[in-house]
Scaffold this motif. Structure first.
Motif, PDB file in Angstrom:
ATOM      1  N   GLU A 114      19.101  -7.335   5.385  1.00 16.50           N
ATOM      2  CA  GLU A 114      18.861  -7.250   3.947  1.00 16.50           C
ATOM      3  C   GLU A 114      17.415  -7.622   3.618  1.00 16.50           C
ATOM      4  OE1 GLU A 114      19.567  -6.612  -0.130  1.00 16.50           O
ATOM      5  OE2 GLU A 114      20.827  -6.076   1.568  1.00 16.50           O
ATOM      6  N   ALA A 115      16.889  -8.656   4.250  1.00 13.01           N
ATOM      7  CA  ALA A 115      15.488  -9.043   4.019  1.00 13.01           C
ATOM      8  C   ALA A 115      14.547  -7.911   4.414  1.00 13.01           C
ATOM      9  CB  ALA A 115      15.162 -10.312   4.804  1.00 13.01           C
ATOM     10  N   MET A 116      14.831  -7.262   5.548  1.00  8.68           N
ATOM     11  CA  MET A 116      13.992  -6.139   5.985  1.00  8.68           C
ATOM     12  C   MET A 116      14.056  -4.995   4.976  1.00  8.68           C
ATOM     13  SD  MET A 116      14.347  -6.070  10.138  1.00  8.68           S
ATOM     14  CE  MET A 116      16.106  -6.284  10.286  1.00  8.68           C
ATOM     15  N   CYS A 117      15.251  -4.729   4.453  1.00  6.84           N
ATOM     16  CA  CYS A 117      15.420  -3.642   3.491  1.00  6.84           C
ATOM     17  C   CYS A 117      14.789  -3.967   2.134  1.00  6.84           C
ATOM     18  CB  CYS A 117      16.893  -3.307   3.323  1.00  6.84           C
ATOM     19  SG  CYS A 117      17.605  -2.496   4.769  1.00  6.84           S
ATOM     20  N   GLN A 118      14.877  -5.218   1.703  1.00  7.42           N
ATOM     21  CA  GLN A 118      14.298  -5.565   0.407  1.00  7.42           C
ATOM     22  C   GLN A 118      12.789  -5.366   0.388  1.00  7.42           C
ATOM     23  OE1 GLN A 118      15.663  -9.328  -1.197  1.00  7.42           O
ATOM     24  NE2 GLN A 118      17.806  -8.710  -1.012  1.00  7.42           N
ATOM     25  N   THR A 119      12.119  -5.598   1.508  1.00  6.84           N
ATOM     26  CA  THR A 119      10.678  -5.324   1.572  1.00  6.84           C
ATOM     27  C   THR A 119      10.419  -3.876   1.951  1.00  6.84           C
ATOM     28  OG1 THR A 119      10.032  -7.602   2.094  1.00  6.84           O
ATOM     29  CG2 THR A 119       8.514  -5.870   2.772  1.00  6.84           C
ATOM     30  N   GLY A 120      11.059  -3.409   3.042  1.00  5.36           N
ATOM     31  CA  GLY A 120      10.736  -2.109   3.618  1.00  5.36           C
ATOM     32  C   GLY A 120      11.281  -0.904   2.886  1.00  5.36           C
ATOM     33  N   LEU A 121      12.303  -1.099   2.045  1.00  8.12           N
ATOM     34  CA  LEU A 121      12.854   0.006   1.262  1.00  8.12           C
ATOM     35  C   LEU A 121      12.689  -0.223  -0.238  1.00  8.12           C
ATOM     36  CD1 LEU A 121      16.216   0.765   3.117  1.00  8.12           C
ATOM     37  CD2 LEU A 121      14.044   2.002   3.274  1.00  8.12           C
ATOM     38  N   VAL A 122      13.179  -1.360  -0.717  1.00  4.92           N
ATOM     39  CA  VAL A 122      13.200  -1.573  -2.163  1.00  4.92           C
ATOM     40  C   VAL A 122      11.797  -1.798  -2.716  1.00  4.92           C
ATOM     41  CG1 VAL A 122      14.222  -2.861  -4.067  1.00  4.92           C
ATOM     42  CG2 VAL A 122      15.550  -2.491  -1.981  1.00  4.92           C
ATOM     43  N   ALA A 123      11.081  -2.784  -2.193  1.00  2.67           N
ATOM     44  CA  ALA A 123       9.735  -3.064  -2.723  1.00  2.67           C
ATOM     45  C   ALA A 123       8.785  -1.890  -2.472  1.00  2.67           C
ATOM     46  CB  ALA A 123       9.177  -4.346  -2.113  1.00  2.67           C
ATOM     47  N   LEU A 124       8.801  -1.364  -1.253  1.00  2.00           N
ATOM     48  CA  LEU A 124       7.922  -0.229  -0.955  1.00  2.00           C
ATOM     49  C   LEU A 124       8.319   0.982  -1.792  1.00  2.00           C
ATOM     50  CD1 LEU A 124       5.569   0.957   0.617  1.00  2.00           C
ATOM     51  CD2 LEU A 124       7.141   1.389   2.526  1.00  2.00           C
ATOM     52  N   GLY A 125       9.618   1.219  -1.968  1.00  2.46           N
ATOM     53  CA  GLY A 125      10.085   2.327  -2.791  1.00  2.46           C
ATOM     54  C   GLY A 125       9.679   2.187  -4.245  1.00  2.46           C
ATOM     55  N   ILE A 126       9.772   0.983  -4.798  1.00  2.60           N
ATOM     56  CA  ILE A 126       9.327   0.732  -6.175  1.00  2.60           C
ATOM     57  C   ILE A 126       7.838   1.045  -6.291  1.00  2.60           C
ATOM     58  CG2 ILE A 126       8.862  -1.106  -7.861  1.00  2.60           C
ATOM     59  CD1 ILE A 126      11.574  -2.352  -6.943  1.00  2.60           C
ATOM     60  N   HIS A 127       7.063   0.579  -5.325  1.00  2.00           N
ATOM     61  CA  HIS A 127       5.617   0.833  -5.334  1.00  2.00           C
ATOM     62  C   HIS A 127       5.333   2.337  -5.296  1.00  2.00           C
ATOM     63  CE1 HIS A 127       1.377   0.445  -4.508  1.00  2.00           C
ATOM     64  NE2 HIS A 127       1.539   1.163  -3.398  1.00  2.00           N
ATOM     65  N   LEU A 128       5.987   3.058  -4.380  1.00  6.56           N
ATOM     66  CA  LEU A 128       5.743   4.500  -4.250  1.00  6.56           C
ATOM     67  C   LEU A 128       6.179   5.259  -5.501  1.00  6.56           C
ATOM     68  CD1 LEU A 128       6.833   4.951  -0.537  1.00  6.56           C
ATOM     69  CD2 LEU A 128       4.498   5.071  -1.453  1.00  6.56           C
ATOM     70  N   LEU A 129       7.335   4.912  -6.045  1.00  7.64           N
ATOM     71  CA  LEU A 129       7.794   5.568  -7.263  1.00  7.64           C
ATOM     72  C   LEU A 129       6.844   5.268  -8.419  1.00  7.64           C
ATOM     73  CD1 LEU A 129       9.997   7.369  -8.436  1.00  7.64           C
ATOM     74  CD2 LEU A 129      11.310   5.285  -8.954  1.00  7.64           C
ATOM     75  N   GLY A 130       6.315   4.046  -8.441  1.00  6.45           N
ATOM     76  CA  GLY A 130       5.363   3.660  -9.481  1.00  6.45           C
ATOM     77  C   GLY A 130       4.062   4.440  -9.435  1.00  6.45           C
ATOM     78  N   LEU A 131       3.762   5.054  -8.311  1.00  9.44           N
ATOM     79  CA  LEU A 131       2.587   5.927  -8.216  1.00  9.44           C
ATOM     80  C   LEU A 131       2.853   7.294  -8.840  1.00  9.44           C
ATOM     81  CD1 LEU A 131       1.505   5.167  -4.524  1.00  9.44           C
ATOM     82  CD2 LEU A 131       0.463   4.280  -6.632  1.00  9.44           C
ATOM     83  N   GLU A 132       4.137   7.608  -9.075  1.00  9.49           N
ATOM     84  CA  GLU A 132       4.522   8.931  -9.574  1.00  9.49           C
ATOM     85  C   GLU A 132       4.994   8.941 -11.021  1.00  9.49           C
ATOM     86  OE1 GLU A 132       7.526  10.269  -6.840  1.00  9.49           O
ATOM     87  OE2 GLU A 132       6.154  10.228  -5.132  1.00  9.49           O
ATOM     88  N   GLU A 165       0.851  -1.187   0.000  1.00  8.29           N
ATOM     89  CA  GLU A 165       0.000   0.000   0.000  1.00  8.29           C
ATOM     90  C   GLU A 165       0.887   1.237   0.000  1.00  8.29           C
ATOM     91  OE1 GLU A 165      -2.335  -0.383   3.549  1.00  8.29           O
ATOM     92  OE2 GLU A 165      -2.969  -2.407   3.037  1.00  8.29           O
ATOM     93  N   GLU A 166       0.287   2.399  -0.008  1.00  7.30           N
ATOM     94  CA  GLU A 166       1.053   3.641  -0.034  1.00  7.30           C
ATOM     95  C   GLU A 166       1.844   3.858   1.255  1.00  7.30           C
ATOM     96  OE1 GLU A 166       0.346   8.321  -1.112  1.00  7.30           O
ATOM     97  OE2 GLU A 166      -1.149   6.842  -1.702  1.00  7.30           O
ATOM     98  N   THR A 167       1.393   3.293   2.347  1.00  9.93           N
ATOM     99  CA  THR A 167       2.076   3.509   3.629  1.00  9.93           C
ATOM    100  C   THR A 167       2.627   2.237   4.253  1.00  9.93           C
ATOM    101  OG1 THR A 167       0.003   3.275   4.854  1.00  9.93           O
ATOM    102  CG2 THR A 167       0.635   5.512   4.179  1.00  9.93           C
ATOM    103  N   ARG A 168       2.501   1.103   3.564  1.00 10.10           N
ATOM    104  CA  ARG A 168       2.825  -0.168   4.213  1.00 10.10           C
ATOM    105  C   ARG A 168       3.186  -1.233   3.186  1.00 10.10           C
ATOM    106  NH1 ARG A 168       1.084  -3.193   8.878  1.00 10.10           N
ATOM    107  NH2 ARG A 168       0.195  -5.201   8.310  1.00 10.10           N
ATOM    108  N   ALA A 169       4.123  -2.101   3.584  1.00  6.55           N
ATOM    109  CA  ALA A 169       4.459  -3.273   2.774  1.00  6.55           C
ATOM    110  C   ALA A 169       4.693  -4.447   3.716  1.00  6.55           C
ATOM    111  CB  ALA A 169       5.707  -3.025   1.938  1.00  6.55           C
ATOM    112  N   VAL A 170       4.246  -5.618   3.296  1.00 10.26           N
ATOM    113  CA  VAL A 170       4.468  -6.843   4.054  1.00 10.26           C
ATOM    114  C   VAL A 170       4.983  -7.892   3.075  1.00 10.26           C
ATOM    115  CG1 VAL A 170       3.446  -8.650   5.487  1.00 10.26           C
ATOM    116  CG2 VAL A 170       2.614  -6.282   5.684  1.00 10.26           C
ATOM    117  N   GLY A 171       6.147  -8.451   3.403  1.00 10.21           N
ATOM    118  CA  GLY A 171       6.735  -9.477   2.559  1.00 10.21           C
ATOM    119  C   GLY A 171       7.125 -10.691   3.379  1.00 10.21           C
ATOM    120  N   GLU A 172       7.239 -11.832   2.714  1.00  7.78           N
ATOM    121  CA  GLU A 172       7.628 -13.074   3.392  1.00  7.78           C
ATOM    122  C   GLU A 172       8.753 -13.752   2.626  1.00  7.78           C
ATOM    123  OE1 GLU A 172       3.481 -14.433   5.528  1.00  7.78           O
ATOM    124  OE2 GLU A 172       3.978 -15.339   3.603  1.00  7.78           O
ATOM    125  N   TYR A 173       9.571 -14.486   3.391  1.00  7.25           N
ATOM    126  CA  TYR A 173      10.660 -15.260   2.788  1.00  7.25           C
ATOM    127  C   TYR A 173      10.914 -16.494   3.642  1.00  7.25           C
ATOM    128  CZ  TYR A 173      15.084 -16.598   0.724  1.00  7.25           C
ATOM    129  OH  TYR A 173      16.073 -17.293   0.087  1.00  7.25           O
TER     130      TYR A 173
END
Length: 152
Positions: free
Chosen positions: A61-79, A27-35
């Motif tokens: 790294e797992a925390m960053c891949q969901t909390g920064l990379v995936a969420l960042g891709i999603h947020l940038l994709g809104l723009e 979502e715009e304010t949240r991401a949840v990922g599993e590994y």
């Protein structure tokens, strides 16, 4: 808006260095990922022989891949369009994380990230890492910044 599957496709980390099997929420304010950490992950051979545990840097790294990379891709994709998102890579800039428990081979972890800041490509997220049963593993704050990359 990019789908969860498109975000995973764009994620620049690939096996054996991708620590997101699936995005459960995005979502715009949240991401949840599993590994799920496979028993044959290469780092277990040396960390530690006979009693393998997942290195803390890999959990970060797992925390960053969901909390920064995936969420960042999603947020940038809104723009911007997907073609522009694909030209951006998120670089890690800082973290403050506390660990409470080890993660063993075969265990599944869940990363829950809450956006704290998103401005001009910089993202800061509060992250919590738990086992799939909810047992706390680590929590803290991570930050990163999207930069344009040259694709081959």
């Amino acid at each position: 808006m990019l789908t969860k599957e498109e975000v995973l496709d764009i994620l620049p980390q690939k096996p054996p260095f991708r620590f997101v099997d699936r995005l459960v929420e995005l979502e715009e304010t949240r991401a949840v990922g599993e590994y799920t950490f496979r028993r044959d992950e290469v780092f277990y051979a040396g960390h530690f022989p006979g009693d393998p545990i997942t290195p803390g840097v890999i959990l970060l790294e797992a925390m960053c891949q969901t909390g920064l990379v995936a969420l960042g891709i999603h947020l940038l994709g809104l723009e911007v369009p997907r073609s522009e998102v694909e030209k951006t890579v998120t670089l890690f800039t800082e973290s403050e994380v506390e660990f409470q428990r080890v993660v063993r081979p075969g265990e599944t972890v869940r990363v829950t990230a809450e956006r704290l800041l998103w401005r001009r490509g910089k993202l800061r997220s509060s992250v919590a890492l738990t086992l799939d049963d909810g047992t706390p593993v680590a929590q803290g704050v991570v930050a990163g910044m999207g930069v344009r990359r040259e694709l081959p």
